[in-house]
Scaffold this motif. Structure first.
Motif, PDB file in Angstrom:
ATOM      1  N   ARG A 134       4.727   5.448  10.333  1.00 44.42           N
ATOM      2  CA  ARG A 134       4.338   4.320   9.857  1.00 44.42           C
ATOM      3  C   ARG A 134       3.048   4.283   9.224  1.00 44.42           C
ATOM      4  NH1 ARG A 134       8.002   0.534   9.101  1.00 44.42           N
ATOM      5  NH2 ARG A 134       6.288  -1.223   9.594  1.00 44.42           N
ATOM      6  N   SER A 135       2.857   5.478   8.516  1.00 45.82           N
ATOM      7  CA  SER A 135       1.340   5.446   7.785  1.00 45.82           C
ATOM      8  C   SER A 135       1.511   6.988   6.876  1.00 45.82           C
ATOM      9  CB  SER A 135       0.249   5.933   8.796  1.00 45.82           C
ATOM     10  OG  SER A 135       0.318   7.045   9.217  1.00 45.82           O
ATOM     11  N   GLY A 136       0.695   6.716   5.911  1.00 46.93           N
ATOM     12  CA  GLY A 136       0.632   7.923   5.037  1.00 46.93           C
ATOM     13  C   GLY A 136       0.275   7.335   3.758  1.00 46.93           C
ATOM     14  N   HIS A 137      -0.326   8.308   2.684  1.00 50.13           N
ATOM     15  CA  HIS A 137      -0.590   8.129   1.394  1.00 50.13           C
ATOM     16  C   HIS A 137      -0.074   9.252   0.423  1.00 50.13           C
ATOM     17  CE1 HIS A 137      -4.361   6.495  -0.783  1.00 50.13           C
ATOM     18  NE2 HIS A 137      -3.124   6.583  -1.449  1.00 50.13           N
ATOM     19  N   PHE A 166       8.330   5.668 -11.496  1.00 57.07           N
ATOM     20  CA  PHE A 166       8.845   6.087  -9.898  1.00 57.07           C
ATOM     21  C   PHE A 166       7.636   5.567  -8.981  1.00 57.07           C
ATOM     22  CE2 PHE A 166       8.158   9.315  -6.522  1.00 57.07           C
ATOM     23  CZ  PHE A 166       9.716   9.028  -6.101  1.00 57.07           C
ATOM     24  N   THR A 167       6.349   5.778  -9.460  1.00 53.72           N
ATOM     25  CA  THR A 167       5.277   5.483  -8.368  1.00 53.72           C
ATOM     26  C   THR A 167       5.099   4.032  -8.409  1.00 53.72           C
ATOM     27  OG1 THR A 167       4.012   7.353  -9.431  1.00 53.72           O
ATOM     28  CG2 THR A 167       2.790   5.740  -8.090  1.00 53.72           C
ATOM     29  N   ASN A 168       5.258   3.159  -9.441  1.00 52.15           N
ATOM     30  CA  ASN A 168       5.162   1.747  -9.205  1.00 52.15           C
ATOM     31  C   ASN A 168       6.153   1.294  -8.421  1.00 52.15           C
ATOM     32  OD1 ASN A 168       2.906   1.672 -10.723  1.00 52.15           O
ATOM     33  ND2 ASN A 168       3.974   1.263 -12.596  1.00 52.15           N
ATOM     34  N   GLU A 173       8.472  -0.153  -2.520  1.00 55.11           N
ATOM     35  CA  GLU A 173       9.462   0.137  -1.392  1.00 55.11           C
ATOM     36  C   GLU A 173       8.652   0.749  -0.073  1.00 55.11           C
ATOM     37  OE1 GLU A 173      12.652   2.107  -4.518  1.00 55.11           O
ATOM     38  OE2 GLU A 173      11.752   3.450  -3.022  1.00 55.11           O
ATOM     39  N   ALA A 174       7.548   1.392  -0.258  1.00 61.15           N
ATOM     40  CA  ALA A 174       6.897   2.106   0.848  1.00 61.15           C
ATOM     41  C   ALA A 174       5.953   1.122   1.533  1.00 61.15           C
ATOM     42  CB  ALA A 174       6.125   3.069   0.434  1.00 61.15           C
ATOM     43  N   ALA A 175       5.752  -0.270   0.962  1.00 62.94           N
ATOM     44  CA  ALA A 175       4.512  -1.013   1.469  1.00 62.94           C
ATOM     45  C   ALA A 175       4.963  -1.326   2.855  1.00 62.94           C
ATOM     46  CB  ALA A 175       4.367  -2.303   0.734  1.00 62.94           C
ATOM     47  N   GLY A 178       3.813   0.693   5.875  1.00 62.16           N
ATOM     48  CA  GLY A 178       2.579   1.026   6.059  1.00 62.16           C
ATOM     49  C   GLY A 178       1.951   2.521   5.274  1.00 62.16           C
ATOM     50  N   ILE A 179       2.640   2.481   4.177  1.00 63.29           N
ATOM     51  CA  ILE A 179       2.509   3.922   3.260  1.00 63.29           C
ATOM     52  C   ILE A 179       1.793   3.439   2.035  1.00 63.29           C
ATOM     53  CG2 ILE A 179       3.283   6.039   1.984  1.00 63.29           C
ATOM     54  CD1 ILE A 179       5.583   5.727   3.936  1.00 63.29           C
ATOM     55  N   TYR A 180       0.824   3.899   1.506  1.00 60.99           N
ATOM     56  CA  TYR A 180      -0.093   3.692   0.473  1.00 60.99           C
ATOM     57  C   TYR A 180       0.286   4.533  -0.593  1.00 60.99           C
ATOM     58  CZ  TYR A 180      -3.490   1.298   3.198  1.00 60.99           C
ATOM     59  OH  TYR A 180      -4.270   0.525   4.171  1.00 60.99           O
ATOM     60  N   VAL A 181       0.490   4.195  -2.005  1.00 57.66           N
ATOM     61  CA  VAL A 181       0.929   4.792  -3.019  1.00 57.66           C
ATOM     62  C   VAL A 181       0.004   4.599  -4.361  1.00 57.66           C
ATOM     63  CG1 VAL A 181       2.869   5.362  -4.520  1.00 57.66           C
ATOM     64  CG2 VAL A 181       3.531   4.896  -2.406  1.00 57.66           C
ATOM     65  N   THR A 182      -0.652   5.594  -4.688  1.00 55.89           N
ATOM     66  CA  THR A 182      -1.508   5.715  -5.781  1.00 55.89           C
ATOM     67  C   THR A 182      -1.038   6.325  -6.780  1.00 55.89           C
ATOM     68  OG1 THR A 182      -3.399   5.005  -4.217  1.00 55.89           O
ATOM     69  CG2 THR A 182      -4.212   5.792  -6.282  1.00 55.89           C
TER      70      THR A 182
END
Length: 264
Positions: A134-137, A166-168, A173-175, A178-182
């Motif tokens: 439930r976490s990650g970046h 893909f990133t957007n 999807e991951a929000a 608890g996963i951040y995507v940058t």
């Protein structure tokens, strides 16, 4: 420095040189545990020795991200040896500057295999773990070329547009997990990238004033880790041009034609 990295497990692809190696150095300075991935094991070993002199925990894995089977068994080894994966930096990538009609098919395939499919493959390996935690970046290194295509980089720009798409989608999807995507969208960086992309050296010379130092891009990446930052865009002036391009593409293409054609 980023205190949020203390004791975190950070996987970096394309870590043997350039931006990847610099992100590793700066993450090490923040107290992270490093998992370094690249094809060139000799360079990984050299970087590992450098970082271990600073009492940093480092493991290295020789993986060609363009090959799905290597990613599968390589990440299986990583996941079996790490108690968790807190950060994945998808940095592996390369480009070759050619007009569309001159692009060699083997180079076209290779760019998509590394820049797009390799990035997706590595992401798929860590997503189940991050969802369970439930976490990650996840940090995907794209390019300003993914926002504003220019002549003589048609295939490279296409791969980076794909990375941003893909990133957007992944970010949304991951929000809920608890996963951040940058995404990281730099302009040209003074690294070995141009040894392959620009063999004549003409482009690198013509855009010398725009060249970013890998240290400054790595610093921006390190500072963003652990925050819900959507994008990192550098340099600011080039990002402003990309923004204007999204609003007025025809005008920017007409006015910027001469500058865009400096890859020659």
């Amino acid at each position: 420095m980023n205190s949020r990295l203390q004791g975190k497990y950070v996987v970096i692809t394309g870590a043997s040189s350039g931006l990847g190696a610099e992100i590793a150095r700066q993450a090490a300075a923040c107290g992270a545990h490093l998992v370094l991935v690249a094809r060139r094991v000799d360079r990984l070993e050299h970087l590992k020795a450098e970082l271990e002199r600073k009492n940093v925990e480092v493991s290295i894995h020789a993986i060609d991200v363009s090959k799905r089977e290597e990613v599968e068994w390589g990440f299986a080894a990583i996941l079996s040896s790490c108690p968790r994966i807190d950060v994945l930096v998808n940095n592996a990538g390369f480009g070759v500057f050619d007009e569309a009609g001159d692009a060699k098919w083997e180079e076209t395939e290779a760019m998509f295999q590394v820049n797009v499919l390799g990035l997706i493959s590595c992401t798929q390996m860590v997503l189940p773990v991050m969802k369970q935690q439930r976490s990650g970046h996840i940090i995907n290194v794209a390019s300003q070329a993914g926002k504003m295509a220019t002549p003589k980089s048609s295939v490279y720009a296409a791969t980076k547009h794909a990375v941003l798409g893909f990133t957007n989608s992944l970010r949304m999807e991951a929000a809920n997990d608890g996963i951040y995507v940058t995404s990281v969208n730099p302009g040209p960086i003074a690294t070995e990238f141009f040894d392959t992309a620009d063999k004549t050296g003409t482009y690198a010379k013509s855009v010398g004033g725009w060249m970013l130092k890998p240290e400054e891009v790595a610093k921006a990446v390190i500072q963003a880790i652990g925050t819900n930052k959507r994008e990192i865009n550098l340099p600011k002036l080039m990002n402003a041009a990309s923004f204007l391009y999204s609003l007025f593409p025809r005008t920017v293409e007409r006015l910027g034609r001469r500058a865009f054609n400096k890859k020659s």
